[in-house]
Design a protein around this motif. Structure first.
Motif, PDB file in Angstrom:
ATOM      1  N   GLY A 341       0.827  -1.198   0.000  1.00 41.05           N
ATOM      2  CA  GLY A 341       0.000   0.000   0.000  1.00 41.05           C
ATOM      3  C   GLY A 341       0.859   1.245   0.000  1.00 41.05           C
ATOM      4  N   MET A 342       0.213   2.406  -0.187  1.00 41.34           N
ATOM      5  CA  MET A 342       0.912   3.686  -0.190  1.00 41.34           C
ATOM      6  C   MET A 342       0.205   4.643   0.773  1.00 41.34           C
ATOM      7  N   VAL A 343       0.955   5.226   1.699  1.00 43.35           N
ATOM      8  CA  VAL A 343       0.401   6.110   2.726  1.00 43.35           C
ATOM      9  C   VAL A 343      -0.313   7.284   2.079  1.00 43.35           C
ATOM     10  N   THR A 344      -1.566   7.535   2.537  1.00 43.48           N
ATOM     11  CA  THR A 344      -2.333   8.629   1.951  1.00 43.48           C
ATOM     12  C   THR A 344      -2.945   9.568   2.969  1.00 43.48           C
ATOM     13  N   ALA A 345      -3.351   9.082   4.152  1.00 42.92           N
ATOM     14  CA  ALA A 345      -4.072   9.952   5.075  1.00 42.92           C
ATOM     15  C   ALA A 345      -3.993   9.420   6.492  1.00 42.92           C
ATOM     16  N   SER A 346      -4.298  10.295   7.441  1.00 39.81           N
ATOM     17  CA  SER A 346      -4.346   9.927   8.849  1.00 39.81           C
ATOM     18  C   SER A 346      -5.495  10.680   9.494  1.00 39.81           C
ATOM     19  N   MET A 355      -4.851   5.788  13.479  1.00 42.85           N
ATOM     20  CA  MET A 355      -5.824   5.443  12.447  1.00 42.85           C
ATOM     21  C   MET A 355      -5.326   6.055  11.135  1.00 42.85           C
ATOM     22  N   ASN A 356      -4.453   5.301  10.468  1.00 40.27           N
ATOM     23  CA  ASN A 356      -3.784   5.770   9.267  1.00 40.27           C
ATOM     24  C   ASN A 356      -4.229   4.917   8.079  1.00 40.27           C
ATOM     25  N   TYR A 357      -4.179   5.504   6.884  1.00 38.13           N
ATOM     26  CA  TYR A 357      -4.748   4.837   5.719  1.00 38.13           C
ATOM     27  C   TYR A 357      -3.766   4.828   4.556  1.00 38.13           C
TER      28      TYR A 357
END
Length: 407
Positions: A341-346, A355-357
């Motif tokens: 995956g690739m980090v996009t939001a928190s 709670m990170n997405y």
């Protein structure tokens, strides 16, 4: 009037009505929905989670609750669950809500009274030890065309942590008022991957940073919101010359973008091709958060804590590795070195921790395919053997780049 059958621990009984009702109460001063929770956990033949549980605060179409404000009875549709979703076992778990901000050592589970199908069956669970935080108290299964239930009493003083690992699902033991506060925060906070978010307005000369990772000798992946409204994009890595990058393709819906450089990159990292049972899997992130404080590559570690994003958005994963502004575009690496995956939001809120997405690798692969970039031609540098975090960092760091943008 049908005679009532009282179950003892370990006893089995036939459930005559497939639209089963389960009333519950506790003799203790603690109340369900306030200090105590209940959840139904559907399991397959190997006792692995089939789908997400039904909670008092989050009922399902196959498990509804009579009153979310003052719950006292479940209504179950056993045919819908067992025959349409491949369930073999359905467990009822009682637990004390976990609220880390409250110092309530006395909150523990002591007893639960269950009555099924308006009193046809009764089971009184009583904890046999002190400080019980959770217990599996009932199991429903199907055998010889009949639905049956079994009275259980598998108690734990450690809550549901050990059960999560066993059934490969993340269980939510926070009280309902915490969910209400988080939902309110979600509504107030604009997330980077929200398609309705207004476009970034920047002033001429304004600068900002993010992270990108190379996926072949000339292309890198980063977030759409990192390169959005940028008039100039550059990438930087210690020991390498700065390079200017151009946007090849971007997608606001998945918050993803492909950028390209003209000179070959020193290394790249592979996207995952097929992944299953990754809930709870250890992941490592590498990126350039808070680059104004340090331009050094930062490494953090956590796990995949959910298979969907906010509001069950299937495009995203939820993970626990700490991230900061500037982490957007960082890869989530499995122990094999593959990008999952690739980090996009928190989600930033006092009651929401880690709670990170991240954008799922399937969407990243689809974006590359749309740009005509074939993953088959990219050599696979993943490892068959799990790597330690230092090994992952050493193997992958030369594929990580600080992205600098100017408006």
């Amino acid at each position: 009037m049908t005679a009532q059958t009282t179950l003892v621990l370990g006893a089995n009984a036939v459930i005559a009505d497939v639209r089963c009702s389960v009333a519950f109460s506790s003799a203790s001063p603690l109340r369900f929905g306030q200090q105590l929770g209940l959840l139904w956990l559907p399991l397959d033949a190997n006792r692995q989670a089939v789908c997400s549980p039904a909670y008092l605060h989050e009922p399902k179409d196959w498990a509804t609750i009579d009153d979310t404000n003052n719950p006292s009875k479940w209504q179950l549709n056993l045919l819908k669950l067992f025959e349409q979703q491949g369930v073999h076992f359905l467990q009822l778990i009682a637990y004390a809500y976990d609220e880390p901000s409250l110092n309530l050592p006395a909150v523990e589970l002591s007893n639960v009274c269950l009555t099924l199908n308006d009193g046809a069956l009764r089971y009184d669970f009583t904890a046999r030890e002190r400080h019980v935080k959770a217990a599996i108290i009932l199991e429903i299964y199907q055998r010889n065309g009949q639905f049956k239930c079994r009275a259980l009493g598998e108690a734990s003083t450690q809550g549901l942590t050990s059960l999560e690992q066993r059934v490969q699902v993340s269980l939510d033991v926070r009280p309902p008022n915490t969910h209400a506060r988080i939902q309110a925060a979600q509504q107030q906070q604009a997330c980077p991957h929200n398609e309705m978010r207004p476009p970034r307005h920047v002033q001429a000369g304004e600068t900002w940073t993010g992270t990108a990772f190379a996926i072949d000798p000339y292309h890198l992946l980063t977030c759409y919101h990192v390169i959005e409204s940028a008039q100039m994009i550059g990438i930087r890595q210690q020991g390498q010359p700065d390079r200017e990058a151009q946007v090849v393709l971007s997608d606001i819906g998945s918050d993803s973008a492909i950028i390209r450089v003209s000179d070959p990159l020193p290394s790249h990292i592979p996207l995952a091709q097929q992944c299953s049972d990754i809930l709870g899997e250890t992941i490592t992130t590498l990126g350039f958060p808070l680059s104004g404080l340090s331009s050094q590559l930062q490494v953090t570690q956590g796990c995949i804590s959910g298979l969907t994003g906010l509001n069950d958005d299937i495009r995203y994963l939820q993970f626990t590795a700490p991230i900061q502004p500037g982490s957007s575009g960082s890869p989530l690496l499995l122990p094999t070195g593959e990008v999952v995956g690739m980090v996009t939001a928190s989600l930033v809120h006092e009651h929401a921790q880690n709670m990170n997405y991240a954008v799922k690798f399937q969407l990243l692969s689809a974006l590359l395919a749309s740009a005509g970039i074939s993953l088959e031609s990219i050599s696979d540098s993943s490892s068959a053997m799990p790597l330690t975090t230092p090994q992952l960092s050493k193997q992958s760091r030369s594929a990580l780049w600080l992205v600098g943008c100017q408006g």
